[in-house]
Design an enzyme around this catalytic site. Structure first.
Site: not given
Ligand code: PDD
Length: 286
Positions: A31, A50, A102, A104, A149, A181
């Site tokens: 996402y 990204r 279903r 994997h 992501k 983070e």
């Molecule tokens: N998340 N690290 C993680 C684990 C995140 O989920 C996010 C942002 C960031 C910061 O990324 P960016 O600056 O590109 O928003 C770092 C979004 C906002 C979310 O999951 O809603």
């Protein structure tokens, strides 16, 4: 509210995906969250890059080229009746239509599911910025591909809930004695006037906001270093910030109950927020 699903724009309540969708069964998808200010997507090229990296990371072909994404996102943003938006893009590996339903391994000849919706973007208020927020720490127990992501956010959800349970805004994660983070943000540390950021790696998601903050630091002569940040440095920080597309730059003033620095948003956080707001205005006017 109008959303986008697999080529159609339709009311959110009418959008339906299969219960066999692999996003639902396996969390098999990726996402993006793109902020749009006054209906202008911010740093869209970076978000699309990204998204491509995330799709490559899970070996899912990108269903659209950048021009097609751009067109769809702009139309979605134009369909909403609010100006500042947070646009969510979800791409999953779709649903198998024949047994095994279903299983994997990747199913063959299955179209991905592409879903997008927009919500009003609510960034921190002036009062929240002035007060700062509190955070807790936790061991980063996620998988080793945090640079993707991925929609499979269960670990992040559980980690973030720890902050909520402590009436805080974020969970700052530590792995093997180093800062990674936040559960849904990147974390910056200020020590002795130097802005410190952990280096991009498989252990964190490199935020678009993270990149902008480092660009602004470079452009405005703010001393900064991108290098591993030890837990001791986090705990002895003069300033601690969380950054994300939806939270922007927010000072963390209390960590695990102890004040960060003077216990109020620091001067560099305030300066960076001002630079970020100005930069946003410039980009949006361009
Ligand atoms: N998340 N690290 C993680 C684990 C995140 O989920 C996010 C942002 C960031 C910061 O990324 P960016 O600056 O590109 O928003 C770092 C979004 C906002 C979310 O999951 O809603």
């Amino acid at each position: 509210m109008i959303c986008y699903l697999n080529g159609r724009f339709l009311p959110l309540a009418e959008a339906k995906v299969s219960v066999l969708d692999r996003g639902f069964l396996f969390g098999d998808g990726v996402y993006e969250v793109v902020p749009a200010y006054s209906r202008k997507p911010f740093r869209l090229d970076d978000h699309l890059r990204r998204l491509q990296d995330s799709l490559d990371g899970i070996r899912l072909a990108n269903p659209h080229d950048d021009a097609a994404w751009r067109e769809r996102i702009l139309r979605l943003v134009g369909e909403q009746d609010f100006e500042d938006q947070s646009v969510c893009i979800q791409v999953t590996r779709g649903a198998a239509s024949a047994p095994p339903l279903r299983d994997h391994p990747f199913p063959r000849d299955v179209a991905p599911t592409v879903f997008m919706f927009a919500q009003p973007l609510v960034t921190a208020s002036a009062a929240q910025k002035a007060a700062g927020v509190c955070a807790v720490t936790a061991v980063d127990n996620r998988w080793l591909r945090c640079n993707i992501k991925a929609t499979a956010l269960l670990a992040n959800v559980l980690l973030r809930q720890q902050a909520v349970d402590a009436e805080c805004a974020e969970t700052v994660m530590l792995r093997d004695g180093f800062l990674t983070e936040g559960a849904a943000s990147n974390i910056f540390v200020v020590r002795d006037g130097v802005l410190l950021a952990p280096p991009p790696s498989n252990l964190m998601l490199t935020g678009i906001t993270y990149d902008v903050v480092l660009e602004l630091a470079a452009a405005h002569g703010i001393p900064h270093a991108v290098r591993p940040v030890a837990e001791a440095e986090v705990r002895a920080a003069d300033e601690l910030w969380m950054t994300s597309s939806t939270r922007e730059i927010l000072a963390i003033v209390k960590l695990d109950g102890a004040p960060v620095g003077a216990g109020v948003p620091g001067p560099l956080a305030q300066r960076m927020d001002a630079l970020y707001q100005t930069f946003k205005q410039q980009v949006m006017r361009a």
